[in-house]
Scaffold this motif. Structure first.
Motif, PDB file in Angstrom:
ATOM      1  N   ARG A  69      10.112  13.762  85.989  1.00 46.78           N
ATOM      2  CA  ARG A  69      11.278  12.869  86.103  1.00 46.78           C
ATOM      3  C   ARG A  69      10.860  11.416  85.881  1.00 46.78           C
ATOM      4  N   SER A  70       9.696  11.064  86.402  1.00 44.39           N
ATOM      5  CA  SER A  70       9.187   9.702  86.221  1.00 44.39           C
ATOM      6  C   SER A  70       8.827   9.460  84.761  1.00 44.39           C
ATOM      7  N   LEU A  71       8.283  10.474  84.105  1.00 42.69           N
ATOM      8  CA  LEU A  71       7.909  10.343  82.693  1.00 42.69           C
ATOM      9  C   LEU A  71       9.101   9.927  81.845  1.00 42.69           C
ATOM     10  N   GLU A  72      10.269  10.501  82.109  1.00 40.62           N
ATOM     11  CA  GLU A  72      11.474  10.146  81.351  1.00 40.62           C
ATOM     12  C   GLU A  72      11.754   8.651  81.451  1.00 40.62           C
ATOM     13  N   VAL A  73      11.608   8.116  82.658  1.00 37.52           N
ATOM     14  CA  VAL A  73      11.877   6.693  82.874  1.00 37.52           C
ATOM     15  C   VAL A  73      10.829   5.847  82.152  1.00 37.52           C
ATOM     16  N   TYR A  74       9.554   6.205  82.297  1.00 38.66           N
ATOM     17  CA  TYR A  74       8.492   5.400  81.686  1.00 38.66           C
ATOM     18  C   TYR A  74       8.582   5.412  80.161  1.00 38.66           C
ATOM     19  N   GLU A  75       9.001   6.514  79.591  1.00 42.65           N
ATOM     20  CA  GLU A  75       9.165   6.560  78.129  1.00 42.65           C
ATOM     21  C   GLU A  75      10.227   5.555  77.689  1.00 42.65           C
ATOM     22  N   GLU A  76      11.284   5.426  78.476  1.00 43.35           N
ATOM     23  CA  GLU A  76      12.320   4.433  78.152  1.00 43.35           C
ATOM     24  C   GLU A  76      11.795   3.015  78.351  1.00 43.35           C
ATOM     25  N   LEU A  77      11.083   2.790  79.446  1.00 38.67           N
ATOM     26  CA  LEU A  77      10.575   1.445  79.740  1.00 38.67           C
ATOM     27  C   LEU A  77       9.517   1.003  78.733  1.00 38.67           C
ATOM     28  N   ALA A  78       8.840   1.954  78.110  1.00 43.11           N
ATOM     29  CA  ALA A  78       7.790   1.615  77.145  1.00 43.11           C
ATOM     30  C   ALA A  78       8.346   0.949  75.890  1.00 43.11           C
ATOM     31  N   ALA A  79       9.659   0.984  75.723  1.00 42.39           N
ATOM     32  CA  ALA A  79      10.260   0.275  74.587  1.00 42.39           C
ATOM     33  C   ALA A  79      10.225  -1.231  74.798  1.00 42.39           C
ATOM     34  N   ARG A  80       9.968  -1.673  76.054  1.00 43.68           N
ATOM     35  CA  ARG A  80       9.916  -3.100  76.371  1.00 43.68           C
ATOM     36  C   ARG A  80       8.620  -3.394  77.153  1.00 43.68           C
ATOM     37  N   PRO A  81       7.466  -3.175  76.531  1.00 38.01           N
ATOM     38  CA  PRO A  81       6.197  -3.260  77.276  1.00 38.01           C
ATOM     39  C   PRO A  81       5.899  -4.635  77.863  1.00 38.01           C
ATOM     40  N   GLU A  82       6.225  -5.704  77.139  1.00 41.31           N
ATOM     41  CA  GLU A  82       5.928  -7.044  77.658  1.00 41.31           C
ATOM     42  C   GLU A  82       6.729  -7.330  78.921  1.00 41.31           C
ATOM     43  N   GLU A  83       7.917  -6.764  79.007  1.00 39.67           N
ATOM     44  CA  GLU A  83       8.798  -6.999  80.150  1.00 39.67           C
ATOM     45  C   GLU A  83       8.466  -6.077  81.314  1.00 39.67           C
TER      46      GLU A  83
END
Length: 317
Positions: A69-83
């Motif tokens: 479940r966490s992986l799904e979130v991190y994959e989305e967040l990885a689109a904005r790595p600097e942020e």
């Protein structure tokens, strides 16, 4: 009349588990106050290497579900790595084969494959996993909480009953040993060395087949993290120079260019280990709802979002 959705929640504990839980609650419409003994930048979580993988955490089946479940979130967040501080980075899980990983990961991570001899001298698994820069991710979580209407208050807590809300969520990690009290929570000391990155772009986790000692290096923005140790029941937060030298030596044996990298600093964190994660409903002496979410060992960042969503469900009576 005030509904349960509108009810106030105090989350105690400002590491990655507490912050993530507070974010999920706030974004579900709860009024959330986060109480933390120290700013996120000084919690154990900031010392974490930040590689997504369920490391030293029980029960295994639940941890795998929380991790996915966490992986799904991190994959989305990885689109904005600097942020967000989250990137998807390739590397090798040493001494691990596809047959050992199981369907839980093999079906979800289609890029998994056996590492080639050029990538790793022993048996290993090549994977593309979230790698979280905790020095960026924790402040980002705090900002997301505030944006959702939550508040953050720096205060020490001697008793969970001090939290003045109908619902209290205990995310105190190692602090739960005294606060609950729960003697099953124990420190597992981890030491890292921070060096200038000599050009390492992939991460590596290697386990000595005889001693079980784990060696790893993780490329983070502007630096390379070298580890590590797992000393059970060790409470010292002071870096050990001899241990640091051994860490650099082991990492350099895997990547020779690390040997000459300039040391930038040393980090020590006490992982809040427990025989199994405690994620359940309880009650304070006066009957108010208490939700426990602690005991994640070295995998707090790996399971944070999965555990946060479950804790938020338990917090709705």
């Amino acid at each position: 009349m005030e509904t349960e959705l509108d009810g106030e929640v105090v989350v105690v504990g400002g590491g990655v588990v507490g912050l993530t839980t507070a974010v999920v609650l706030a974004e579900r419409g709860r009024r959330v106050r986060l109480w933390t003994r120290e700013p996120a930048e000084r919690t154990t979580s900031v010392v974490a290497g930040g590689l997504w993988w369920p490391y030293r955490i029980e029960p295994v089946a639940l941890a795998q579900a929380w991790a996915l479940r966490s992986l799904e979130v991190y994959e989305e967040l990885a689109a904005r790595p600097e942020e967000t501080g989250v990137r998807m980075v390739e590397g090798v899980l040493g001494e691990t084969g596809l047959d050992e990983v199981g369907a839980w990961a093999a079906t979800r991570l289609p890029g998994l494959r056996a590492a080639t001899a050029a990538e790793y001298a022993g048996s290993g698994l090549w994977a593309r996993l979230p790698l979280i820069d905790m020095s960026a991710h924790l402040p980002w979580l705090r900002e997301r909480l505030v944006a959702a209407g939550g508040t953050v208050e720096t205060r020490a807590v001697a008793d969970l009953a001090e939290a003045d809300a109908p619902v209290v969520v205990n995310c105190t990690g190692l602090g739960a040993r005294e606060l609950v009290p729960d003697s099953a929570v124990r420190p597992v000391r981890g030491q890292l060395v921070v060096v200038e990155n000599p050009g390492v772009r992939t991460w590596l986790v290697s386990t000595d087949p005889v001693s079980g000692e784990v060696t790893y290096f993780l490329p983070q923005p502007g630096r390379l993290l070298l580890g590590g140790t797992a000393e059970e029941d060790a409470w010292s937060a002071e870096p050990d120079p001899a241990v640091a030298e051994a860490i650099v030596r082991r990492c350099a044996a895997l990547r020779p260019e690390i040997a000459g990298a300039r040391v930038l600093g040393h980090l020590v964190g006490l992982r809040p280990a427990r025989h199994s994660v405690r994620l359940e409903r309880d009650a304070l002496p006066d009957g108010r709802l208490l939700v426990h979410n602690y005991g994640h060992g070295g995998a707090g960042v790996t399971v944070a979002w999965g555990c946060a969503r479950e804790a938020a469900g338990l917090a709705s009576r």
